[in-house]
Design a protein around this motif. Structure first.
Motif, PDB file in Angstrom:
ATOM      1  N   LEU A  49      44.690  36.707  38.547  1.00 57.78           N
ATOM      2  CA  LEU A  49      46.015  37.143  38.130  1.00 57.78           C
ATOM      3  C   LEU A  49      47.094  36.244  38.714  1.00 57.78           C
ATOM      4  O   LEU A  49      46.899  35.647  39.777  1.00 57.78           O
ATOM      5  N   SER A  50      48.233  36.180  38.037  1.00 56.51           N
ATOM      6  CA  SER A  50      49.391  35.467  38.570  1.00 56.51           C
ATOM      7  C   SER A  50      49.984  36.289  39.718  1.00 56.51           C
ATOM      8  O   SER A  50      49.751  37.507  39.798  1.00 56.51           O
ATOM      9  N   PRO A  51      50.746  35.652  40.618  1.00 57.44           N
ATOM     10  CA  PRO A  51      51.310  36.402  41.751  1.00 57.44           C
ATOM     11  C   PRO A  51      52.156  37.609  41.341  1.00 57.44           C
ATOM     12  O   PRO A  51      52.172  38.614  42.046  1.00 57.44           O
ATOM     13  N   ASP A  52      52.824  37.534  40.180  1.00 57.88           N
ATOM     14  CA  ASP A  52      53.636  38.673  39.734  1.00 57.88           C
ATOM     15  C   ASP A  52      52.837  39.686  38.909  1.00 57.88           C
ATOM     16  O   ASP A  52      53.388  40.666  38.412  1.00 57.88           O
ATOM     17  N   LEU A  53      51.548  39.456  38.753  1.00 57.56           N
ATOM     18  CA  LEU A  53      50.611  40.325  38.020  1.00 57.56           C
ATOM     19  C   LEU A  53      50.935  40.429  36.529  1.00 57.56           C
ATOM     20  O   LEU A  53      50.457  41.331  35.858  1.00 57.56           O
ATOM     21  N   ARG A  54      51.686  39.499  36.009  1.00 56.80           N
ATOM     22  CA  ARG A  54      52.053  39.534  34.591  1.00 56.80           C
ATOM     23  C   ARG A  54      51.141  38.684  33.715  1.00 56.80           C
ATOM     24  O   ARG A  54      51.220  38.777  32.492  1.00 56.80           O
ATOM     25  N   GLN A  55      50.311  37.842  34.338  1.00 58.35           N
ATOM     26  CA  GLN A  55      49.416  36.985  33.577  1.00 58.35           C
ATOM     27  C   GLN A  55      47.998  37.066  34.132  1.00 58.35           C
ATOM     28  O   GLN A  55      47.803  37.345  35.318  1.00 58.35           O
ATOM     29  N   ASP A 132      48.491  30.614  41.057  1.00 58.71           N
ATOM     30  CA  ASP A 132      49.714  30.170  40.397  1.00 58.71           C
ATOM     31  C   ASP A 132      49.349  29.626  39.020  1.00 58.71           C
ATOM     32  O   ASP A 132      48.482  28.753  38.915  1.00 58.71           O
ATOM     33  N   PRO A 133      49.976  30.118  37.963  1.00 60.11           N
ATOM     34  CA  PRO A 133      49.670  29.616  36.619  1.00 60.11           C
ATOM     35  C   PRO A 133      49.922  28.115  36.446  1.00 60.11           C
ATOM     36  O   PRO A 133      49.409  27.512  35.495  1.00 60.11           O
ATOM     37  N   ALA A 134      50.664  27.492  37.350  1.00 64.53           N
ATOM     38  CA  ALA A 134      50.889  26.049  37.274  1.00 64.53           C
ATOM     39  C   ALA A 134      49.716  25.255  37.835  1.00 64.53           C
ATOM     40  O   ALA A 134      49.643  24.035  37.647  1.00 64.53           O
ATOM     41  N   THR A 135      48.787  25.929  38.493  1.00 64.85           N
ATOM     42  CA  THR A 135      47.613  25.265  39.049  1.00 64.85           C
ATOM     43  C   THR A 135      46.738  24.729  37.922  1.00 64.85           C
ATOM     44  O   THR A 135      46.477  25.432  36.942  1.00 64.85           O
ATOM     45  N   ALA A 136      46.286  23.502  38.081  1.00 60.27           N
ATOM     46  CA  ALA A 136      45.427  22.887  37.064  1.00 60.27           C
ATOM     47  C   ALA A 136      44.091  23.623  36.982  1.00 60.27           C
ATOM     48  O   ALA A 136      43.524  24.035  37.993  1.00 60.27           O
ATOM     49  N   THR A 137      43.612  23.805  35.765  1.00 58.60           N
ATOM     50  CA  THR A 137      42.310  24.425  35.526  1.00 58.60           C
ATOM     51  C   THR A 137      41.431  23.451  34.747  1.00 58.60           C
ATOM     52  O   THR A 137      41.937  22.494  34.162  1.00 58.60           O
ATOM     53  N   ALA A 167      43.533  46.892  32.772  1.00 58.27           N
ATOM     54  CA  ALA A 167      44.522  47.913  33.110  1.00 58.27           C
ATOM     55  C   ALA A 167      44.139  48.623  34.405  1.00 58.27           C
ATOM     56  O   ALA A 167      44.992  48.866  35.269  1.00 58.27           O
ATOM     57  N   SER A 168      42.873  48.933  34.563  1.00 59.27           N
ATOM     58  CA  SER A 168      42.398  49.590  35.776  1.00 59.27           C
ATOM     59  C   SER A 168      42.541  48.674  36.992  1.00 59.27           C
ATOM     60  O   SER A 168      42.952  49.116  38.071  1.00 59.27           O
ATOM     61  N   VAL A 169      42.201  47.407  36.818  1.00 59.77           N
ATOM     62  CA  VAL A 169      42.323  46.439  37.913  1.00 59.77           C
ATOM     63  C   VAL A 169      43.786  46.316  38.326  1.00 59.77           C
ATOM     64  O   VAL A 169      44.117  46.331  39.520  1.00 59.77           O
ATOM     65  N   LEU A 170      44.670  46.180  37.349  1.00 60.56           N
ATOM     66  CA  LEU A 170      46.106  46.048  37.662  1.00 60.56           C
ATOM     67  C   LEU A 170      46.624  47.267  38.424  1.00 60.56           C
ATOM     68  O   LEU A 170      47.437  47.130  39.331  1.00 60.56           O
ATOM     69  N   ALA A 171      46.137  48.436  38.061  1.00 58.42           N
ATOM     70  CA  ALA A 171      46.565  49.660  38.747  1.00 58.42           C
ATOM     71  C   ALA A 171      46.074  49.699  40.192  1.00 58.42           C
ATOM     72  O   ALA A 171      46.677  50.376  41.043  1.00 58.42           O
ATOM     73  N   SER A 172      45.009  48.975  40.500  1.00 56.90           N
ATOM     74  CA  SER A 172      44.441  48.990  41.851  1.00 56.90           C
ATOM     75  C   SER A 172      45.066  47.956  42.781  1.00 56.90           C
ATOM     76  O   SER A 172      44.835  48.001  43.989  1.00 56.90           O
ATOM     77  N   VAL A 173      45.854  47.029  42.220  1.00 58.38           N
ATOM     78  CA  VAL A 173      46.436  45.945  43.018  1.00 58.38           C
ATOM     79  C   VAL A 173      47.864  46.318  43.384  1.00 58.38           C
ATOM     80  O   VAL A 173      48.661  46.654  42.510  1.00 58.38           O
TER      81      VAL A 173
END
Length: 177
Positions: A49-55, A132-137, A167-173
């Motif tokens: 996940l991205s640090p803001d949990l939006r991605q 970070d979404p800017a990190t190269a993959t 959704a469940s994972v996001l709720a746990s973070v």
């Protein structure tokens, strides 16, 4: 050593289905951890996940032809489930220094497999990492693509249950800004 870690991780998680997973491991012991131990076995995955949990960072699985979190079979050299999940996420995302948010599993999901898979079912244990979404993959040989998506705008063709699991994972973070 890995079997002890699995038993402890399942006994201490609050994730739904821990009783069924514990029973499966107790009934099959070390065979539950190995792809050659039978048609059903544990796998370890990682929701990046991205640090803001939006991605969320997903891969387009080559065999399954679906978008999914990173993950795969446990290997003999894995000492813990968390180590296996981190290894899989690093290999499949190309983010060499990727670290888990914490070493606690947050998701349990048993799913049947069809098509090009030699396994009948995976008992998947999920962890979370932040990147970070800017990190190269990079794309591994097990995938056709790796891409970031908004958590509320996942692509068509996601793995069955991915939206519910995410959704469940996001709720746990804990929320991060």
């Amino acid at each position: 050593m890995l079997l002890d870690d699995v038993t402890t991780a399942l006994a201490t998680t609050t994730a739904q289905h821990s009783t069924e997973f514990s029973r499966f491991v107790r009934d099959h012991e070390d065979a539950a951890l190995r792809r050659d131990g039978g048609p059903e076995h544990l796998t370890a995955s990682c929701f990046v996940l991205s640090p803001d949990l939006r991605q969320v960072l997903l891969c387009l699985h080559r065999k399954g032809r679906f978008w999914v979190q990173f993950g795969g079979h446990l290997e003999r050299e894995d000492r813990t489930l968390a180590e296996a999940a981190r290894r899989e996420a690093r290999e499949e995302s190309g983010i060499a220094d990727l670290e888990l948010l914490r070493d606690e599993l947050v998701d349990l999901d048993r799913h049947d497999l069809h098509g090009g898979f030699s396994c009948a079912a995976h008992w998947d244990v999920g962890f979370v990492a932040i990147a970070d979404p800017a990190t190269a993959t990079t794309v591994s040989d097990e995938s056709d693509d790796v891409r970031w998506f908004a958590v509320d705008a996942l692509p068509d063709g996601t793995a069955s249950g991915l939206r519910r699991r995410l959704a469940s994972v996001l709720a746990s973070v804990p929320h991060r800004d």
